[in-house]
Each structure stands twice: as C-alpha cells, then as structure tokens.
Motif scaffolding. Structure first.
Motif, mmCIF file in Angstrom:
data_model
loop_
_atom_site.group_PDB
_atom_site.id
_atom_site.type_symbol
_atom_site.label_atom_id
_atom_site.label_comp_id
_atom_site.label_asym_id
_atom_site.label_seq_id
_atom_site.Cartn_x
_atom_site.Cartn_y
_atom_site.Cartn_z
ATOM 1 N N VAL A 1 0.832 -1.208 0.000
ATOM 2 C CA VAL A 1 0.000 0.000 0.000
ATOM 3 C C VAL A 1 0.865 1.255 0.000
ATOM 4 O O VAL A 1 1.862 1.324 0.717
ATOM 5 N N GLU A 2 0.474 2.253 -0.786
ATOM 6 C CA GLU A 2 1.182 3.527 -0.759
ATOM 7 C C GLU A 2 0.734 4.330 0.450
ATOM 8 O O GLU A 2 -0.381 4.162 0.955
ATOM 9 N N ARG A 3 1.621 5.204 0.928
ATOM 10 C CA ARG A 3 1.322 6.021 2.098
ATOM 11 C C ARG A 3 1.556 7.489 1.747
ATOM 12 O O ARG A 3 2.500 7.813 1.034
ATOM 13 N N TYR A 4 0.665 8.354 2.264
ATOM 14 C CA TYR A 4 0.798 9.790 2.043
ATOM 15 C C TYR A 4 0.891 10.522 3.379
ATOM 16 O O TYR A 4 0.274 10.128 4.369
ATOM 17 N N SER A 5 1.643 11.609 3.398
ATOM 18 C CA SER A 5 1.652 12.493 4.560
ATOM 19 C C SER A 5 1.994 13.909 4.100
ATOM 20 O O SER A 5 2.523 14.113 3.008
#
Length: 336
Positions: A280-284
C-alpha cells in the motif's frame, strides 16, 4: 516490476546496487524493528480557548510534558479544517499520480520535486519515497505550477496559513512555559523560512524493512504532520523503536533540534523514521517551523549546553556531515 509504472520513480534501476537480496543488509536489521505500537499523548487544544484558567494551564502543562517525555504528541481541535485536509489529500494524490518524467522535469511547485536519496551510499542511507519540499513563499510564486495544478497551489496556500497559525501557537506556548514571550520566539519564522512538504511512499516490493524515510531528527523548531491511516511512522522511545498508531482525528506534532538546543534539552528532538509498505502507498503532509538562516539559536536560560550557533551554521554542518559520512550528526556537533 513496480519500478516500471509511469508514476513511480525508478528506484530499483537507479539504486540497483543497494537491493542485492544476498546482502547482509537485510539480515542485520533486527535492531531497527519496532518492538510494539504506541498511542502518542493526545491533547485537546480546545482547552486553550477555555474561560477557565485552570483548563488552559493544564493544557499547556500537557504539551510541555509530552514535549519533554516523548518529543511527540497528537492534537485534537487544532483549528486546521478537516475539509481542507481532505482537499489537500486529493490534490496530493493527483500530483503524485502524474507520470514520473513530468514530475521530475516540468517545474511543478518551483522545481521542488525529489525522490530517493542522491547522497546515499548504502541501503541504510536510502529512502524509498518521493516528495515536494516547498518554501511557503514559493507556493504562490508566478510560474510555480503548470495551469493544471492551480487548485493544488491554492489548496497548499490555505493549508500553509492554517498550519502556520497552529505552529506559532504551540511554539509560543512552549516558550512561555519556560518564561519567555511566545511572539518573540517565532518572530524570525516566516514564509521565506518555513516549509510545506508533500510526501508519498510508494509500495515497496522488497523487504518490509526498507526505509520509506531514514531515521533522523528534524532540523527545525517543530513539525506538524498530517498522515493517512496506512501507518509506518516509528519513533525512538526508551532506546526502542515503537510504531505510531494512526489517529484519523489528530495532527502529530514533534519537537525539532532547534527547540531542544534552545530549551537546554528540556524539550526533546526524537529520532523517527518511516517504514515502507509492501502493498500500500502512504501519504503524509508536513509543516516545518524554521527561523531565518541568520537567526541565533540561544538558550532559554543563562547557562547553555550548546555553543551559540545560527540556523545557517547548523544547516551547513548537517549538509557537510551527510556529504562526508552519509549521516546527520546534528546537535552533538554543537555541545559545549
């Protein structure tokens, strides 16, 4: 292979020598694994607006204690619009879904795009991530964004304004806690010195122990982070790595090196990292409260643990250490 996707940076091709699976690098990383999951201190900032003085004092005390014990805490009722945060997330996904070649070449957000770790010489120094790291005063600069990203720029401007207000409030309270005027503490922090950083951590098909972001401390006064619910953020607590449990209603705040030095180690700048996710890709999104380069980082008391230095001197030393050793040394360089 994931690297061949049009939106992802060519990590595997560009850093091929780092990803030899027969390397001992993968088998010698047990000390970097999290020992458990933690709930960071949660502080409801609505108490700051209370007419009951005791409630405000208790809130300030909780902020100061978390900054001393953890170096990290979460805030609720922080004044940053949830609708705006969701809008920013949509714009962030849109810009990162742009083909890699365009992200790297068309000048989006003032040529602030970066990926991987150009200075890395080993797996331990490499970050499987991409980002736009933008000075606040560059967001609205003419030509900063192609027309298709006008809404991205406008949303970032609104978010930066709200994040800045929150950051100044928190920094001011921490300064007041040790007897200093909060407004004076942040007077050298402005749009030309502070940053907004959009992060994306693509799925990593290799070891789950690959860093999305290498272990580090932040070289600022404080950082405000909005993250998704994927998880991956870890921090050092009592000499062990612990994973931070995502909270959809909270923003994360962490103390930076400059605040630790100014407070004579009362507030702690704690080492943290991001672990890549295999599926899964993660964003912040992070806001960094920084002073001007010529700002002198003094001490909140008469006797300082650190030599007097400017933020510019600190940044140059960090860059020199990274160039020469691949690692940030940071505050230990400036101890008396």
């Amino acid at each position: 292979m994931l690297d061949s996707g049009v939106t992802n940076p060519p990590f595997l091709n560009h850093y091929e020598s780092f990803f030899d699976k027969t390397s001992k690098s993968f088998s010698n990383r047990c000390s970097l694994r999290a020992t458990g999951e933690c709930d960071l201190p949660i502080i409801d900032l609505s108490a700051l607006r209370s007419s009951i003085e005791g409630e405000r004092k208790a809130c300030v005390k909780a902020i100061a204690e978390a900054s001393s014990e953890w170096g990290f805490f979460q805030v609720l009722n922080h004044g940053v619009s949830q609708q705006l945060l969701m809008e920013m997330r949509r714009e962030q996904v849109k810009v990162f879904n742009t083909p890699f070649e365009k992200k790297a070449s068309c000048g989006i957000l003032n040529d602030s795009y970066r990926w991987g770790t150009p200075s890395a010489t080993s797996l331990e120094q490499f970050s499987w991530s991409e980002a736009f790291h933008v000075p606040l005063n560059k967001i609205s600069q003419e030509g900063c964004c192609p027309l298709e990203f006008t809404s991205l720029r406008e949303t970032m401007e609104k978010l930066a304004e709200e994040m800045e207000k929150l950051a100044r409030t928190l920094a001011g309270l921490l300064a007041e806690n040790v007897g200093h005027v909060g407004e004076l503490f942040t007077e050298n922090c402005n749009g030309s010195t502070c940053f907004l950083r959009l992060n994306r951590y693509p799925p990593c098909p290799l070891s789950p122990e690959i860093f999305g972001l290498t272990p580090h401390t932040d070289s600022d006064f404080l950082t405000i982070l909005y993250q998704d619910q994927v998880g991956g953020l870890q921090l050092m607590k009592d000499s062990n790595w612990v994973a931070v449990k995502p909270n959809p209603d909270a923003l994360i705040v962490n103390i930076g090196d400059l605040f630790q030095a100014w407070s004579n180690d009362l507030y702690k700048s704690v080492k943290h990292k991001v672990v890549a996710n295999k599926r899964v890709e993660r964003y912040s999104i992070a806001y960094f409260l920084c002073p001007s380069y010529d700002s002198v980082i003094g001490s909140c008391s008469g006797t300082s643990l650190y030599k007097q230095f400017t933020f510019g001197e600190f940044r140059r030393q960090v860059q020199e250490d990274v160039k020469n050793t691949g690692q940030k040394v940071g505050l230990p360089r400036f101890l008396i």
